[in-house]
Design an enzyme around this catalytic site. Structure first.
Site, PDB file in Angstrom:
ATOM      1  N   HIS A   4     -42.030 -27.525 -18.312  1.00  0.00           N
ATOM      2  CA  HIS A   4     -43.338 -27.874 -19.101  1.00  0.00           C
ATOM      3  C   HIS A   4     -43.278 -28.443 -20.375  1.00  0.00           C
ATOM      4  O   HIS A   4     -44.277 -28.918 -20.731  1.00  0.00           O
ATOM      5  CB  HIS A   4     -44.187 -26.327 -19.081  1.00  0.00           C
ATOM      6  CG  HIS A   4     -45.752 -26.530 -18.735  1.00  0.00           C
ATOM      7  ND1 HIS A   4     -46.500 -27.920 -19.239  1.00  0.00           N
ATOM      8  CD2 HIS A   4     -46.612 -25.672 -18.428  1.00  0.00           C
ATOM      9  CE1 HIS A   4     -47.878 -27.679 -18.856  1.00  0.00           C
ATOM     10  NE2 HIS A   4     -47.841 -26.423 -18.560  1.00  0.00           N
ATOM     11  N   ARG A   5     -42.100 -28.435 -20.781  1.00  0.00           N
ATOM     12  CA  ARG A   5     -41.834 -29.398 -21.979  1.00  0.00           C
ATOM     13  C   ARG A   5     -42.129 -30.581 -21.954  1.00  0.00           C
ATOM     14  O   ARG A   5     -42.343 -31.597 -22.608  1.00  0.00           O
ATOM     15  CB  ARG A   5     -40.491 -29.192 -22.807  1.00  0.00           C
ATOM     16  CG  ARG A   5     -40.203 -27.731 -22.906  1.00  0.00           C
ATOM     17  CD  ARG A   5     -38.902 -27.321 -23.448  1.00  0.00           C
ATOM     18  NE  ARG A   5     -37.922 -27.902 -22.359  1.00  0.00           N
ATOM     19  CZ  ARG A   5     -36.707 -28.123 -22.736  1.00  0.00           C
ATOM     20  NH1 ARG A   5     -35.919 -27.811 -24.121  1.00  0.00           N
ATOM     21  NH2 ARG A   5     -35.878 -28.368 -21.547  1.00  0.00           N
TER      22      ARG A   5
END
Length: 445
Positions: free
Chosen positions: A415-416
């Site tokens: 999700h980064r």
């Protein structure tokens, strides 16, 4: 004379010594396999370039060893190879490489791999699939390293086990029968147990109600990689359902064509093709984050790592250049890599260069899973079981209950790097290709 750990491949500087095949006092012949070394990429068998009697073993099983570290010392050594040969990587089986189309122009050139697997056998030389090299230790017992390890963990003297494999080779099943006292369990002499279920059942001693399994080798490498992934990537999993009826029908036809060419066609080549088609629209999923450089590397080529379950643990060899291969070429590559993973014939090159990973839990069962990212990649797609089930479909403007082949796909993202909306859009496009495989043909026009 001293035997040092040679170079194990490009960028590989250390490994774990998981098994010695010799001990002090043994006489070693030139090119005899003396140890098994596990790197973070592959398990290799280490041959000796020295012939002589072993006088000292300097490393214990389970210890990490480094390139040029002294492993053994010999006396009366003779027949040593030249210095250049002594520093060469362990010899390897020359299995035929999977057929591959030319690498895309934008793909970086991969370094030439060092030969890393077992010594050639007669079957490998003839171009057929060969089993793991069999090592003879202590008499004429013939067994694969995995079978020997299982015997040690079961507390069984492998010399007491009657082998039922080719040429009397001791199989894992033979050891299991021996432990349970089944047919073919004994050779001459009484079986010897130091631990194991049979001994525990006989004594019922509290201290023997547990089995101690060494935490090393591939299992330890898997642990390290999973811990790195979970402690580094910000995992987010998106799950969507899919009508796979058209895929099931297409695969059935392709399976017949593949059989005529001696190739086993599974669903995986179609899944990979659909992944590539969707990745072209959402290339951020085909990336890796290099935090030390402060840059995201977006790959414009498609090398899909495939999770393969083996007796020793989970491996992820890489199917190269997926975008430029046919379904039959991919099917042949997948079959080849899976077979070599299960027989410990993978090389460093087989495990390098992945851009995204596909994991298939469908053959085992379960509704769906939340796969762990193969770090430093940023995405992994989970393919789950296909079931026939009644669903509501709109046919000619009217809702009807019909029987369809249904499945779920689970996509784990870092999700980064990948936003949830992008992951959802990728999955939606990917599933459109699975539900309508003809779109894959249109996409290539």
């Amino acid at each position: 004379m001293e035997l040092k750990l040679p170079e194990l491949g490009e960028g590989v500087h250390e490994g774990e010594l998981i098994k010695w095949n010799v001990k002090v006092g043994d006489t070693v012949k030139e090119d005899q396999v003396v140890a098994e070394i596990m790197t973070d990429k592959a398990t290799v068998e280490l041959p000796s370039h020295i012939a002589g009697k072993v006088t000292e073993v300097l490393v214990k099983e389970g210890e990490t060893v480094h390139v040029n570290q002294v492993l053994l010392r010999f006396e009366g050594a003779g027949g040593a190879k030249t210095a250049s040969a002594a520093n060469a990587a362990p010899t390897g089986t020359k299995t035929e490489a999977p057929k591959s189309a030319p690498t895309p122009a934008k793909a970086p050139a991969a370094p030439a791999p060092a030969a890393m697997s077992a010594k050639p056998s007669s079957s490998a030389a003839s171009g057929t699939s060969a089993p793991t090299t069999m090592l003879s230790i202590g008499g004429n017992v013939t067994a694969a390293p995995a079978a020997r390890q299982f015997a040690r963990e079961s507390g069984v003297d492998i010399a007491q086990v009657r082998g039922t494999g080719p040429d009397g080779r001791v199989m894992k099943e033979d050891i299991e029968k021996f432990v349970s006292g089944g047919a073919g369990a004994t050779k001459a002499g009484a079986p010897t147990f130091t631990s194991g279920y049979a001994a525990r059942a006989a004594t019922k001693a509290p201290a023997e109600l547990e089995t101690r399994i060494p935490f090393r080798g591939l299992r330890k490498k898997i642990s390290e990689k999973m811990h790195l992934s979970k402690s580094t990537a910000a995992h987010f999993t998106y799950v969507e359902e899919c009508d796979a009826t058209n895929l099931v029908e297409l695969r059935a036809k392709a399976k017949e064509i593949g059989a005529a060419h001696g190739v086993k066609v599974t669903y995986l080549p179609f899944i990979m093709k659909a992944m590539v088609a969707a990745l072209k629209k959402y290339p951020i999923l085909n990336s890796e984050l290099r935090e030390d450089e402060g840059v995201i590397i977006q790959k414009n080529y498609y090398n899909i790592a495939l999770s393969v379950q083996t007796d020793d643990g989970l491996m992820a060899p890489v199917v190269k250049d997926v975008g430029n291969k046919t379904i039959l070429e991919l099917a042949a590559d997948i079959e080849d890599l899976a077979n070599r993973a299960r027989t410990k014939k993978l090389t460093n090159e087989d495990n390098h260069g992945g851009t995204i990973t596909l994991t298939n839990a469908g053959t085992i069962g379960g509704l769906f899973a939340t796969p762990v990212i193969n770090y430093p990649e940023v995405a992994i797609l989970g393919f789950n079981k296909i079931d026939r089930k009644p669903v509501v479909k709109k046919i000619n403007g009217k809702e009807e209950i019909v029987i369809r082949d249904w499945t779920l796909f689970s996509l784990s993202l870092d999700h980064r790097i990948v936003d949830g909306a992008i992951g959802a859009e990728f999955t939606k496009l990917f599933i459109s290709y699975i539900e309508n495989p003809a779109l894959l043909i249109m996409d290539s026009l």
